[in-house]
Design an enzyme around this catalytic site. Structure first.
Site, mmCIF file in Angstrom:
data_model
loop_
_atom_site.group_PDB
_atom_site.id
_atom_site.type_symbol
_atom_site.label_atom_id
_atom_site.label_comp_id
_atom_site.label_asym_id
_atom_site.label_seq_id
_atom_site.Cartn_x
_atom_site.Cartn_y
_atom_site.Cartn_z
ATOM 1 N NE ARG A 181 184.935 31.050 72.515
ATOM 2 C CZ ARG A 181 186.045 30.819 73.270
ATOM 3 N NH1 ARG A 181 186.493 29.878 73.959
ATOM 4 N NH2 ARG A 181 186.867 31.993 73.354
ATOM 5 C CE1 TYR A 193 190.318 32.003 76.639
ATOM 6 C CE2 TYR A 193 188.015 32.038 76.766
ATOM 7 C CZ TYR A 193 189.121 31.617 76.070
ATOM 8 O OH TYR A 193 188.867 30.672 75.350
ATOM 9 C CG ASP A 251 185.624 28.594 77.444
ATOM 10 O OD1 ASP A 251 185.371 27.860 78.592
ATOM 11 O OD2 ASP A 251 186.620 28.385 76.600
ATOM 12 C CG HIS A 253 189.222 29.787 79.988
ATOM 13 N ND1 HIS A 253 190.342 29.692 80.600
ATOM 14 C CD2 HIS A 253 189.503 29.463 78.816
ATOM 15 C CE1 HIS A 253 191.406 29.729 79.556
ATOM 16 N NE2 HIS A 253 190.651 29.349 78.533
ATOM 17 C CD GLU A 277 184.818 25.540 76.199
ATOM 18 O OE1 GLU A 277 184.177 25.672 74.879
ATOM 19 O OE2 GLU A 277 186.210 25.399 76.056
ATOM 20 C CD GLU A 303 189.939 24.634 76.888
ATOM 21 O OE1 GLU A 303 188.979 24.611 76.154
ATOM 22 O OE2 GLU A 303 190.764 25.600 77.255
ATOM 23 N NE ARG A 324 185.883 22.522 74.716
ATOM 24 C CZ ARG A 324 186.459 23.024 73.547
ATOM 25 N NH1 ARG A 324 186.153 22.490 72.172
ATOM 26 N NH2 ARG A 324 187.240 24.139 73.754
ATOM 27 C CD GLU A 380 187.969 26.180 70.478
ATOM 28 O OE1 GLU A 380 188.455 25.023 70.958
ATOM 29 O OE2 GLU A 380 188.138 27.397 70.999
ATOM 30 C CD1 TRP A 443 193.676 34.057 82.325
ATOM 31 C CD2 TRP A 443 194.094 32.160 81.162
ATOM 32 N NE1 TRP A 443 193.416 34.346 80.941
ATOM 33 C CE2 TRP A 443 193.584 33.164 80.220
ATOM 34 C CE3 TRP A 443 194.429 30.817 80.657
ATOM 35 C CZ2 TRP A 443 193.504 32.845 78.879
ATOM 36 C CZ3 TRP A 443 194.163 30.603 79.435
ATOM 37 C CH2 TRP A 443 194.133 31.884 78.488
HETATM 38 C C1 CS2 Z 1 189.990 27.916 74.955
HETATM 39 C C2 CS2 Z 1 191.508 28.183 74.506
HETATM 40 O O1 CS2 Z 1 189.432 27.298 72.739
HETATM 41 C C3 CS2 Z 1 189.034 27.338 74.008
HETATM 42 O O2 CS2 Z 1 188.211 26.845 74.315
HETATM 43 O O3 CS2 Z 1 189.713 27.520 76.222
HETATM 44 O O4 CS2 Z 1 191.433 29.338 74.012
HETATM 45 C C4 CS2 Z 1 192.348 28.041 75.555
HETATM 46 O O5 CS2 Z 1 192.396 29.258 76.480
HETATM 47 C C5 CS2 Z 1 193.911 28.003 74.908
HETATM 48 O O6 CS2 Z 1 193.708 26.706 74.274
HETATM 49 C C6 CS2 Z 1 194.880 28.035 75.965
HETATM 50 O O7 CS2 Z 1 196.192 27.572 75.244
HETATM 51 MG MG MG Z 2 187.788 26.513 76.497
#
Ligand code: CS2
Ligand code: MG
Length: 443
Positions: A181, A193, A251, A253, A277, A303, A324, A380, A443
């Site tokens: 990634r 991030y 990602d 996010h 992602e 996620e 995810r 992951e 975020w």
């Molecule tokens: C993220 C995570 O792993 C990922 O893809 O999006 O780092 C996420 O920010 C965290 O699990 C939040 O707790």
């Molecule tokens: Mg993620």
């Protein structure tokens, strides 16, 4: 629940406050009382970061572990388990996994949601751990046996700029990762991030754990137009440096609108991503139709999803390529396997969430499930800190870019109470994001 020294138990007939709790009339026909659950402990510990673990023990002394960690809201799940689930488990037959899942899901009445589904997941995984130990087999054997020799895992490379990013990619390749990634800093944005090397408001390394141990969430800033301009140039540079073979992921996010996401997917097509992602928040699943119409870049989402219902449109209309959710937040092995099976009908593969906030127990469960299912895609793997491994004694391995389970019966993870006692819970929060004009953003 107890936060230090991190054990709490509910023996049959009692709860934390020693008030009587109705003992569930144990068992339908054919149940041996030796498999009745007689103890359920909610364990909270913080070796490098906070974790919530459920430990179930049967009358015969067989122990099962389940992960219930919900980053930044840990104690809500600990209370849900301790106050509302532990009393219901006493005397139940540990063998009845599906029935217990249905019982907890339906008896709550207030269905779904991360807290409920993380609590159900913890019970479910602990019961699978017990069943596999009773069978004397590693869990994947009970899920149908291994469909592959290890599961491909991706690591997190990141850098504030290209030289730092390239070093991080090379470092991950040296660690054995074959899929990577890529996250980078964005010119003009201070904290972004996913960048390991950036400094935080607490002065600690942001590293692989965005939640910070502080009384308030950290504030990061964001500018989507700057991001959209910059990211394609990063992937062009990475492809030029590392060649066309290396599977690359990214990602988003949850930060873009659907049309911005479509634009990014299209711009990244020449760089052949393994996946893009969380391009947009997907509470409104219909938003992905627009993204999908415009790009052939594979999409991964989920996620923050907890149930099959969160994926219904995405799966049935084939709007995504990878699911995810982690075992830990999607109702355990039972809940996530049901989602993966449904996805397989539509040629959608697994891509389970595996940040450090999924504990080694949750990761082990994902490895067993990933070994068994027909539609495995990728896992992951952010790698836990050494302190985390002092508490959670694992037996899974990572080599040649793949994670693999050991032959240990059950999940193959043990919990060290003594080590856990040295790491008391400390509140930690995920950051929030503000646009350059100060307004709140995802975020
Ligand atoms: C993220 C995570 O792993 C990922 O893809 O999006 O780092 C996420 O920010 C965290 O699990 C939040 O707790
Ligand atoms: Mg993620």
């Amino acid at each position: 629940m107890s936060t230090n020294p991190s054990t709490a138990s509910a023996d049959p007939g009692t709860n934390r406050d020693d008030h009587p709790v109705p003992v569930v009339p144990a068992t339908p026909a054919g149940t041996s009382s030796g498999t009745a659950i007689v103890k359920a402990e909610v364990l909270v510990t913080s070796p490098d970061r906070n974790f919530v673990t459920l430990r179930l023990t049967t009358a015969d002394g067989v122990v099962g572990l389940g992960d219930a960690t919900l980053n930044g809201r840990e104690l809500a799940v600990a209370s849900y388990l301790q106050d509302h689930v532990v009393p219901l488990l006493m005397g139940r037959d540990a063998h009845r996994i599906e029935d217990t899942w249905q019982f907890l899901y339906r008896s709550a009445y207030w269905r779904r949601g991360p807290v409920t589904m993380a609590a159900i997941a913890a019970v479910d995984v602990a019961l699978w751990d017990i069943k596999a130990k009773l069978a004397g087999m590693p869990l994947y054997q009970l899920l149908g046996g291994a469909s592959r020799t290890g599961i491909m895992a991706y690591g997190h490379a990141s850098g504030r700029d290209l030289p730092e990013l390239f070093d991080s990619i090379r470092h991950h390749q040296e660690l054995g990762f074959r899929s990577i990634r890529v996250q980078t800093g964005i010119p003009g944005i201070d904290k972004v991030y996913g960048i390991a090397a950036q400094h935080t408001n607490t002065g600690s390394r942001y590293d692989y754990e965005p939640a910070q141990r502080a009384p308030l969430p950290a504030e990061e800033d964001w500018d989507t137009r700057a991001y959209l301009r910059h990211i394609p140039t990063v992937f062009e540079a990475v492809r030029n440096e590392f060649g066309p073979e290396l599977p690359l992921l990214h990602d988003g996010h949850h930060r873009m609108t659907p049309i911005q996401a479509a634009k990014l997917g299209k711009a990244l097509e020449p760089y052949d991503l393994f996946w893009l992602e969380d391009v947009t928040p997907a509470e409104n699943q219909d938003a992905l139709r627009l993204v999908r119409q415009h790009t052939t870049t594979p999409l991964a989402i989920g996620e923050v999803f907890n149930t099959i219902w969160d994926y219904k449109t995405l799966i049935e209309e084939q709007l995504i390529d990878y699911v995810r959710s982690p075992v830990t937040h999607a109702g355990g092995i039972t809940g996530l396997k049901r989602i993966f099976d449904y996805a397989s009908v539509y040629q959608i593969k697994s891509g389970a969430h595996g940040p450090t906030d999924v504990s080694p127990v949750g990761l082990a469960a994902a490895i067993h499930l990933g070994l068994a299912i027909p539609n495995f895609g990728i896992q992951e793997y952010m790698q836990h800190a050494p302190a985390t491994h002092e508490v959670f004694r694992t037996t899974y391995s990572f080599a040649g870019g793949r994670l693999d389970a050991s032959d240990a019966p059950g999940l193959g993870v043990e919990y060290d109470d003594e080590a856990a006692a040295a790491f008391p819970y400390e509140a930690a929060y995920l950051p929030v994001n503000r646009l350059l004009d100060g307004s709140m953003h995802d975020w």
